[in-house]
Design an enzyme around this catalytic site. Structure first.
Site, PDB file in Angstrom:
ATOM      1  CG  ASN A 101     -10.391   6.521   0.230  1.00  0.00           C
ATOM      2  OD1 ASN A 101     -11.656   7.100   1.450  1.00  0.00           O
ATOM      3  ND2 ASN A 101     -11.163   7.227  -0.649  1.00  0.00           N
ATOM      4  CD  GLU A 102      -3.803   0.923  -1.813  1.00  0.00           C
ATOM      5  OE1 GLU A 102      -3.906   0.600  -3.208  1.00  0.00           O
ATOM      6  OE2 GLU A 102      -3.033   1.424  -0.845  1.00  0.00           O
ATOM      7  CG  MET A 103      -4.748   2.936   6.585  1.00  0.00           C
ATOM      8  SD  MET A 103      -4.663   4.533   7.592  1.00  0.00           S
ATOM      9  CE  MET A 103      -2.429   4.616   6.877  1.00  0.00           C
ATOM     10  CB  SER A 128      -1.010   0.533   1.233  1.00  0.00           C
ATOM     11  OG  SER A 128      -2.056   1.087   1.237  1.00  0.00           O
TER      12      SER A 128
END
Length: 266
Positions: free
Chosen positions: A191-193, A119
């Site tokens: 958002n990915e986190m 990520s």
């Protein structure tokens, strides 16, 4: 009315109270998962989503009650209690049922547990490219690395990244958070986190060179992060990877790998 029907009836109220307070990525991803689990009648995933909501309340309860702009403290108290009550009343899926409803075979689960998702911010591509090469030099197969800044490690074309992670990496994939100022400046990364945190129990945090901020978001601040510039942290990372993949690496070869990586960081 049975518990599942009652939960479906109450779900919009629970979601409404939560979203009225916050639309942070972590919470919205949990809620999306909660909705999906209700639509599919997946008891195991429903319980998992409720556990995540319960944990979210435990972490944010004090802030909610101290917030001078929150005028519905009682609704939050009631909502948290409803979540706990449904967890108590919903049946626990036993091991036999789990094996019959899961979408993954045991062999697939073992394969997914080896996956590493990087990520990162695309603005940190140079450093992250070097990091991925480091993993491969230690012995990690390119097939076990998901890294979207490389065509050799990326998510297949036409796949939505979050749906891909939910669908394929739910069962034990490891997430490496590559933290930097660029990462925290990116809404997409945050958002990915949130999405990866919801769907993975395994993660490690890495501090990229030049990071001036502090660790924020869903990541546990008390869990020590790896610094890419610290020799002892690189050694510990190497040992971690060797254990994960049951690999061996000669000391002399490691010194060459480490030297090459340090050169690329400069």
């Amino acid at each position: 009315m049975d518990t599942l029907k009652k939960l479906k009836f109450e779900a919009n109220g629970i979601i409404g109270v939560l979203l009225d307070y916050s639309r942070e990525p972590v919470l919205t991803n949990i809620i999306d998962q909660f909705r999906t689990s209700l639509e599919s009648n997946d008891i195991e995933l429903i319980r998992y989503s409720l556990e995540q909501l319960k944990t979210w309340y435990a972490r944010n309860r004090n802030e909610i009650y101290k917030n001078e702009f929150v005028f519905n403290e009682f609704e939050h108290h009631e909502t948290e209690n409803k979540i706990k009550k449904f967890l108590d009343e919903l049946p626990v899926v036993d091991e036999t049922e789990k094996s019959s409803i899961t979408h993954f075979s045991s062999d697939q689960n073992r394969e997914l547990e080896k996956k590493i998702f990087i990520s990162h911010s695309s603005k940190d591509k140079i450093v992250c490219n070097a990091f991925v090469e480091l993993l491969e030099d230690i012995g990690v197969s390119s097939e076990d690395i998901i890294y979207t800044s490389s065509p050799y490690h990326g998510i297949p074309g036409d796949e939505d990244i979050f749906e891909y992670l939910k669908k394929h990496l739910f069962k034990g994939a490891y997430v490496f958070y590559m933290l930097s100022d660029n990462y925290y400046d990116s809404v997409y990364c945050l958002n990915e986190m949130g999405a990866t945190w919801v769907n993975s129990n395994n993660c490690s945090t890495f501090i990229l060179p030049g990071f001036k901020g502090e660790i924020k978001g869903v990541i546990d601040k008390n869990k020590k992060a790896f610094s890419l510039e610290e020799p002892i942290d690189l050694f510990n990372l190497k040992e971690k990877i060797l254990r994960m993949y049951d690999l061996t690496l000669e000391d002399k070869k490691w010194e060459r790998i480490k030297a090459k990586f340090n050169t690329k960081l400069k």
